[in-house]
Design a protein around this motif. Structure first.
Motif, PDB file in Angstrom:
ATOM      1  N   PHE A   1     -12.662   2.862   2.162  1.00 19.74           N
ATOM      2  CA  PHE A   1     -12.275   1.452   2.241  1.00 19.74           C
ATOM      3  C   PHE A   1     -13.195   0.584   1.396  1.00 19.74           C
ATOM      4  O   PHE A   1     -14.305   0.982   1.052  1.00 19.74           O
ATOM      5  CB  PHE A   1     -12.264   0.965   3.691  1.00 19.74           C
TER       6      PHE A   1
ATOM      7  N   VAL B   1       0.842  -1.194   0.000  1.00 24.16           N
ATOM      8  CA  VAL B   1       0.000   0.000   0.000  1.00 24.16           C
ATOM      9  C   VAL B   1       0.879   1.247   0.000  1.00 24.16           C
ATOM     10  O   VAL B   1       2.062   1.202   0.343  1.00 24.16           O
ATOM     11  CB  VAL B   1      -0.955   0.056   1.228  1.00 24.16           C
TER      12      VAL B   1
ATOM     13  N   LEU C   1      -6.231  -8.011  -2.126  1.00 24.99           N
ATOM     14  CA  LEU C   1      -7.657  -7.643  -2.079  1.00 24.99           C
ATOM     15  C   LEU C   1      -8.492  -8.535  -2.996  1.00 24.99           C
ATOM     16  O   LEU C   1      -9.565  -9.006  -2.619  1.00 24.99           O
ATOM     17  CB  LEU C   1      -7.864  -6.187  -2.539  1.00 24.99           C
TER      18      LEU C   1
ATOM     19  N   THR D   1     -16.644   0.794  -2.610  1.00 28.43           N
ATOM     20  CA  THR D   1     -15.832   1.704  -1.803  1.00 28.43           C
ATOM     21  C   THR D   1     -16.735   2.529  -0.896  1.00 28.43           C
ATOM     22  O   THR D   1     -17.631   3.213  -1.376  1.00 28.43           O
ATOM     23  CB  THR D   1     -15.040   2.650  -2.721  1.00 28.43           C
TER      24      THR D   1
ATOM     25  N   TYR E   1      -3.681   1.140  -3.212  1.00 29.60           N
ATOM     26  CA  TYR E   1      -3.272  -0.264  -3.249  1.00 29.60           C
ATOM     27  C   TYR E   1      -2.355  -0.471  -4.441  1.00 29.60           C
ATOM     28  O   TYR E   1      -2.738  -0.238  -5.585  1.00 29.60           O
ATOM     29  CB  TYR E   1      -4.507  -1.176  -3.294  1.00 29.60           C
TER      30      TYR E   1
ATOM     31  N   ILE F   1      -4.535   0.193   7.334  1.00 29.80           N
ATOM     32  CA  ILE F   1      -5.768   0.016   6.562  1.00 29.80           C
ATOM     33  C   ILE F   1      -6.876  -0.631   7.388  1.00 29.80           C
ATOM     34  O   ILE F   1      -7.922  -0.978   6.857  1.00 29.80           O
ATOM     35  CB  ILE F   1      -5.517  -0.809   5.280  1.00 29.80           C
TER      36      ILE F   1
ATOM     37  N   SER G   1     -10.803  -4.471   2.853  1.00 28.80           N
ATOM     38  CA  SER G   1      -9.464  -3.922   3.095  1.00 28.80           C
ATOM     39  C   SER G   1      -9.115  -4.018   4.582  1.00 28.80           C
ATOM     40  O   SER G   1      -7.959  -4.228   4.950  1.00 28.80           O
ATOM     41  CB  SER G   1      -9.369  -2.484   2.578  1.00 28.80           C
TER      42      SER G   1
END
Lengths: 407, 407
Positions: free
Chosen positions: B156, B32, B50, B138, B42, B150, B299
């Motif tokens: 996130f 990250v 992910l 998101t 990311y 994170i 995340s």
């Protein structure tokens, strides 16, 4: 997909303010749901189309050495202030918001500034160059007017790619590779024949940038092209100087409506200079990194394909982007039994209409949804161990042996 | 991945304000990049992690009949006003913004309101129920303090799932199926052993909700459990009434730090009543749809795994979520030649460290990045046509015949 289990139903009407034909079909056929003007949800079928488009783009970009990341939407004002793009007077499409802890943030309409800043952590020498970094990311643009369904929205999925090079040669080499990759992408998306690389204005660092424009009556742009379409340009650069340089006469140009489906820019040091993205060259001198940017609006492309590929009965997806390749209908007891068997073996490529409806209603939905091939298995076709396959684009039907179908 | 082509480099230092050990490693190892407190990008390896987590969740949810969509971030205030969650006093984590065309919008911190509203287009009869709809999307939350890398951020990736049922029985049946799916998900993510379904407060429509809590010293929560961990509860419900009901004594409970990695709620008619999501039952009566919601912070889970699975030298990814299974190093002329051949045949599972560095530096990066198996091929191991495979978690090494390695 088993239609009886789908929460989405086809609708008789589209949202009242949805005027474009493809946009109406995308709503009615259950690909998208409109939240507000310019703001859409993607339903299961729509998400599959987006993912198909992404997969094609990803494959072509990975093939030319690009690396995928995912950057944040929330934006620190600082790098945008350095490039003088933070003020709403300089960039009028910002959505801005406030941190509870204090301070302003923006919602990224594009990512030149943050990626240029980020690359400072990873570029220090000519040995680190060239590199090409891309993402599929949700962009926010505060458009005064949203229109044409998912073609021009306030929140949309974009593929944005940025190149970082140590010399003009290095930059030009990748720019050319990107041009070729874009052409392959549009070919694979089924719109290659009607998509043209178009000269557009370039800015300080290059005489031209390039757009990729797809012919469609609903397009917002006008493009100009010569007889063999070897020279295509947009309105910005339609002037005597450019025409002379490109070796075409104004009189030989035709015009057409088109929608922009991609663009590529030589950025030079426009962002890397103010943000201090530098490297040491072979002689140990500090130089500024040369950049390019390369965009494709993924959801926009989906909208353009929908507008281009539809008729009065519904959508007509190119096979490569269609959510499913086959729309399967079983008629009669044996036909239904056989359809069930085929579906279970090929769940990933078949939309199986197992609803308790008359065949005519299923046929209508198959056309509305635009699945490339309708497969009907009835007691009658089974007599010869066949199915009737109908091509959505051409309307042609033929009987095919069951074991010959390429599920 | 060919390390020499990666734009990401491992870093000697993490951002100064990154205090959690796993978070420091995620930055240093190139998973990250920190934009601002609570806002991360990311990088290619992080994106692969992910995607691996998403793939596991998606598979388990599809297996219990869930359907995937993608909803918008930008939010119309109207449905949130109807449920009284629009005011910042009622929900203090809103990021809000303004439309250029006039009017306020919010950035979705969750999606109960818009999905409840959307489902009005698709639910009208008991025949349309039950349905289960989820997304990877998101989320934005205006946290006053972001912390632990994170694990607790302002932007996130979340998997949020909503269920819609016509009766309590229908709801309970799916709630139970979701519990079981969550357990399989955490098992497959490699944290099942340390993750406990925990009683939490339920609200108006159910006595309890459930959290899934993973033991970790960096967790923000405290959980209480009995000797065989058959009863686990969080602080909210640690009272005599609940203890009596669950049949445990306060004295037999132990406590531990834990991080929430998921939660499931019975919502009843909390959102469907004010938003008017109704259906006709078998008797033609109008009834209100019963809802549930089921979240996993994708995340955040990545952050929790990083904190739990690391040692003083770096990360230790469980095989199922690791960006690559093998970290390949060739030593000497023949070793390098053989490594090249192996890499070309297995690009998708091998991170090939082809950089011009000493083996020791490569070994250190292999450990920092936490790739499950380090494979070293040298002229020496090749003498017996073998490679040395070292397990990152246990540190054990063994020689394995080249044709026996399960790339």
């Amino acid at each position: 997909m088993r239609f009886s289990k789908s929460f989405v139903k086809t609708l008789r009407t589209a949202p009242k303010d949805e005027t474009a034909r493809g946009a109406q079909f995308l709503s009615r056929a259950g690909y998208v749901h409109k939240e507000l003007a310019g703001i859409y949800d993607y339903l299961p079928l729509g998400l599959r189309v987006l993912e198909n488009i992404k997969a094609i783009i990803r494959e072509e970009l990975n093939n030319i050495g690009c690396q995928e990341v995912l950057m944040s939407s929330l934006q620190n004002p600082e790098p945008w202030q350095k490039t003088d793009r933070w003020d709403i007077e300089k960039m009028d499409i910002w959505f801005k918001t406030e941190l509870a802890a204090g301070g302003e943030l923006g919602l990224a309409p594009t990512h030149e500034e943050p990626i240029t800043k980020m690359m400072q952590s990873y570029i220090s020498s000519y040995k680190d160059l060239p590199v090409y970094v891309y993402q599929f990311q949700t962009k926010f643009r505060n458009e005064l007017r949203a229109k044409s369904g998912i073609m021009r929205t306030r929140e949309f999925l974009m593929k944005d790619l940025y190149s970082f090079a140590s010399s003009e040669d290095e930059h030009n080499k990748f720019y050319h590779a990107a041009e070729q990759a874009y052409k392959r992408i549009y070919d694979r998306l089924g719109i290659g024949q009607d998509t043209f690389q178009t000269f557009a204005s370039g800015g300080v660092f290059a005489k031209y940038s390039h757009e990729f424009q797809t012919l469609t009556d609903i397009g917002e742009d006008t493009i100009y092209y010569n007889a063999d379409k070897s020279v295509v340009l947009n309105e910005e650069v339609l002037n005597d100087e450019v025409l002379t340089e490109l070796g075409v006469q104004r009189e030989e140009l035709q015009s057409a409506k088109a929608a922009e489906v991609g663009n590529i820019f030589t950025l030079g040091t426009k962002y890397s200079a103010p943000l201090g993205l530098v490297f040491n060259n072979k002689d140990g001198e500090r130089k500024i990194v040369l950049m390019g940017c390369y965009g494709i609006g993924v959801s926009r492309v989906m909208g353009v394909i929908a507008e281009k590929s539809c008729d009065e009965r519904g959508l007509v997806w190119p096979e490569q982007v269609a959510p499913y390749k086959y729309y399967l209908i079983g008629i009669g007891k044996e036909g239904t039994k056989q359809a069930e068997i085929l579906y279970r073996d090929h769940e990933n490529t078949i939309l199986y209409d197992d609803r308790n409806l008359r065949p005519g209603e299923k046929f209508a939905d198959a056309e509305l949804m635009g699945i490339p091939y309708r497969v009907v298995i009835s007691d009658k076709t089974l007599a010869s161990n066949q199915a009737e396959i109908t091509n959505r684009a051409t309307g042609e039907s033929k009987l095919v042996d069951l074991n010959q179908i390429q599920f």
